[in-house]
Design an enzyme around this catalytic site. Structure first.
Site, PDB file in Angstrom:
ATOM      1  N   GLU A  57      -2.812 -64.937  57.511  1.00 35.83           N
ATOM      2  CA  GLU A  57      -1.709 -64.164  56.937  1.00 35.83           C
ATOM      3  C   GLU A  57      -0.353 -64.833  57.139  1.00 35.83           C
ATOM      4  O   GLU A  57       0.422 -64.987  56.190  1.00 35.83           O
ATOM      5  CB  GLU A  57      -1.698 -62.764  57.564  1.00 35.83           C
ATOM      6  CG  GLU A  57      -0.593 -61.864  57.026  1.00 35.83           C
ATOM      7  CD  GLU A  57      -0.725 -60.427  57.477  1.00 35.83           C
ATOM      8  OE1 GLU A  57      -1.868 -59.930  57.557  1.00 35.83           O
ATOM      9  OE2 GLU A  57       0.303 -59.783  57.744  1.00 35.83           O
ATOM     10  N   ASP A 111      -2.413 -62.443  64.689  1.00 33.44           N
ATOM     11  CA  ASP A 111      -1.923 -61.176  65.230  1.00 33.44           C
ATOM     12  C   ASP A 111      -0.650 -61.403  66.042  1.00 33.44           C
ATOM     13  O   ASP A 111       0.362 -60.730  65.841  1.00 33.44           O
ATOM     14  CB  ASP A 111      -3.000 -60.533  66.108  1.00 33.44           C
ATOM     15  CG  ASP A 111      -4.309 -60.354  65.374  1.00 33.44           C
ATOM     16  OD1 ASP A 111      -4.334 -59.585  64.408  1.00 33.44           O
ATOM     17  OD2 ASP A 111      -5.298 -61.002  65.763  1.00 33.44           O
TER      18      ASP A 111
END
Length: 351
Positions: free
Chosen positions: A254, A20
């Site tokens: 990610e 994040d």
């Protein structure tokens, strides 16, 4: 619209690990450095960011701690021109209330998680009117296909790679000169029950294997053909160098997943596991899209808990993976990167 720099507030909550914070910082820095935006990054847990970016105070992004009790009321004049909430984290309510009374309400985006699933292009840029306030939120989806928001990639990426000195990199971290038949692997993954079996297979390999583990505290070791070499936790730009220096990269989540694709080296993805197994659909979708998908599928599935790892089989496939990895990178390069697409989307609505 004036000639003043566009002001942008990015809101980030850290769920776990580094993804994040890493994605938000990468976008924030690109908007500030490449587009001259004045960016504030509001983050509820700065600790991961401080590891990813040790020189945070040097800018170009103003990093603010997201307080548990947000000041209320918040002044409309202290709302940005562009507000980005990362991964549906919901900006503080006083801030949203202030957005609603701005003379020109901010462009409000929800930056979504990355997925190769086929429904993504249809949802990218969709608007969602606020149920109570005169505000509209837009969904901005990263992605691999036409019609998505693309991937984060800095303008100076190719220049940095062209000037990368692999010999100096190895010397800096105490690695010996690379033997002609050495396979150098970077390993960055979540806890994985398949790892012990893989380590055993590496140790039994016919060719020498050197595994580099960033951020791992264990001692260097040698077992059979396997040399294990821990590295310090690497900031984002230095992690790119690690990917360039290796023949095969194990990545996760990610951000490192995207960086491995720009590196265009064979890689293995440990997708973030979700309780409802939603990650399997994302894994399937990416394998279906990537030109090397059929060659990657069995090993990637096993690395993600489906089936048994067959390292000798995957190792034999590695030479044939180089070309499709380069082909995939070149395909992605033909599409706008995420930051440029996001900037244009906002400019079209601010003018």
């Amino acid at each position: 619209m004036t000639n003043n720099p566009i002001r942008c507030d990015i809101f980030c909550t850290v769920i776990d690990n580094y993804g994040d914070a890493g994605v938000c910082w990468r976008l924030a820095r690109q908007l500030a450095e490449e587009y001259g935006w004045r960016v504030r990054l509001w983050i509820d847990d700065p600790a991961p960011l401080q590891r990813l970016v040790p020189n945070l105070a040097a800018g170009p992004v103003e990093v603010r701690a997201w307080p548990q009790a947000w000041p209320a009321p918040w002044l409309a004049t202290d709302c940005a021109d562009v507000v980005i909430e990362a991964f549906a984290c919901n900006p503080p309510q006083p801030y949203v209330e202030a957005m609603a009374v701005c003379v020109r309400p901010p462009i409000w985006l929800n930056l979504e998680y990355l997925s190769a699933e086929p429904w993504v292009p249809g949802c990218h840029r969709m608007s969602s009117p606020h149920p109570r306030l005169p505000l509209v939120k837009y969904f901005f989806f990263p992605g691999f296909a036409e019609g998505t928001g693309g991937l984060l990639r800095e303008r100076d990426y190719d220049a940095r790679r062209a000037s990368f000195d692999e010999t100096a990199f190895r010397a800096e971290f105490g690695l010996p000169a690379k033997a002609p038949d050495e396979l150098t692997i970077s390993l960055f993954s979540y806890e994985n029950p398949a790892l012990p079996a893989l380590v055993k297979a590496w140790a039994a390999s016919k060719r020498p294997i050197r595994v580099l583990r960033p951020g791992d505290g264990e001692a260097a070791s040698k077992t059979g053909s396997l040399s294990l070499h821990p590295l310090p936790f690497l900031p984002q730009r230095r992690y790119d160098e690690l990917l360039w220096a290796c023949d095969l990269n194990f990545v996760r989540g990610e951000d490192s997943f995207v960086r491995a694709q720009w590196a265009a080296k064979p890689f293995v993805w440990h997708i973030y596991p979700q309780a409802d197994a939603a990650h399997r659909a994302k894994l399937d979708a990416f394998l279906a899209l990537h030109p090397a998908g059929p060659q990657l599928e069995a090993f990637w599935r096993a690395w993600n808990g489906e089936g048994s790892l067959d390292w000798p089989d995957f190792a034999a496939r590695l030479p044939g993976l180089s070309q499709p990895m380069k082909q995939w990178k070149e395909t992605l390069e033909t599409r706008p990167d995420l930051a440029s697409g996001l900037v244009q989307f906002c400019l079209d609505r601010i003018k």
